[in-house]
Scaffold this motif. Structure first.
Motif, short mmCIF file in Angstrom:
data_model
loop_
_atom_site.label_atom_id
_atom_site.label_comp_id
_atom_site.label_asym_id
_atom_site.label_seq_id
_atom_site.Cartn_x
_atom_site.Cartn_y
_atom_site.Cartn_z
N TRP A 2 4.85 16.14 -11.93
CA TRP A 2 5.63 16.46 -10.72
C TRP A 2 6.08 15.23 -9.95
CZ3 TRP A 2 8.33 20.49 -10.62
CH2 TRP A 2 7.91 21.67 -11.21
N LYS A 36 -3.34 20.81 -16.16
CA LYS A 36 -3.41 20.50 -14.72
C LYS A 36 -3.35 18.98 -14.50
CE LYS A 36 -5.82 21.69 -10.51
NZ LYS A 36 -6.88 22.46 -9.90
N GLN A 81 6.16 17.00 -21.54
CA GLN A 81 6.21 18.42 -21.89
C GLN A 81 6.05 18.62 -23.40
OE1 GLN A 81 9.35 20.87 -20.22
NE2 GLN A 81 9.51 19.50 -18.46
N SER A 83 0.18 17.90 -14.87
CA SER A 83 1.03 18.25 -13.72
C SER A 83 0.90 17.24 -12.59
CB SER A 83 0.74 19.67 -13.24
OG SER A 83 -0.49 19.73 -12.54
N GLN A 114 3.82 26.97 -14.52
CA GLN A 114 2.57 26.55 -13.87
C GLN A 114 1.90 27.69 -13.13
OE1 GLN A 114 3.06 22.91 -11.68
NE2 GLN A 114 1.18 23.18 -10.55
N ALA A 156 9.43 24.95 -15.05
CA ALA A 156 8.09 24.35 -15.03
C ALA A 156 7.23 24.96 -13.93
CB ALA A 156 8.19 22.84 -14.86
#
Length: 138
Positions: free
Chosen positions: A60, A53, A30, A56, A108, A104
């Motif tokens: 995740w 993207k 981050q 992510s 997103q 988050a």
């Protein structure tokens, strides 16, 4: 009397390494993405979203691994070895982790709402960093 500490490579070691690595990706990522994406977006319009993207796709799963290994760690410690203060701090840490994840997720899905993106990114990072601090304390 001092207790002798032994060195062992065991399942506990694997669990802790996975947890620390996952937290490093989640929080460190981050920070890095927050610093890099605005610069990249100015130099190459539209590329910031692509970079975010891509992050992510790594962040995740790392978040999931951090949560899973955190729960695993909770279960690995016998309750008679913890105090009520320790348990309270753990509960607060779990809440902070949840808020970091929700922040988050909101970030997103904020679309083009810059204020919503900024606030939710800040919430995710701030609560993630605080959870990290509490984790070190535990």
């Amino acid at each position: 009397m001092n207790e002798v500490r032994e060195v062992a490579f065991d399942l506990d070691t694997v669990r802790i390494v996975l947890h620390v690595l996952a937290v490093t990706v989640w929080i460190g990522g981050q920070i890095v993405v927050g610093a890099v994406v605005p610069v990249v977006s100015r130099a190459y319009p539209g590329s910031g979203k692509v970079a975010a993207k891509a992050f992510s796709r790594v962040a995740w799963p790392a978040f999931g691994i951090a949560v899973a290994t955190g729960l695993w760690s909770m279960l690995a410690i016998p309750s008679e070895e913890t105090s009520s203060g320790w348990s309270m701090l753990l509960g607060i840490k779990m809440l902070l982790v949840l808020i970091s994840g929700v922040g988050a997720l909101v970030h997103q899905n904020a679309g083009d709402n810059a204020a919503k993106r900024g606030i939710s990114a800040g919430v995710s990072l701030l609560f993630g960093l605080t959870a990290l601090l509490f984790g070190v304390m535990l």
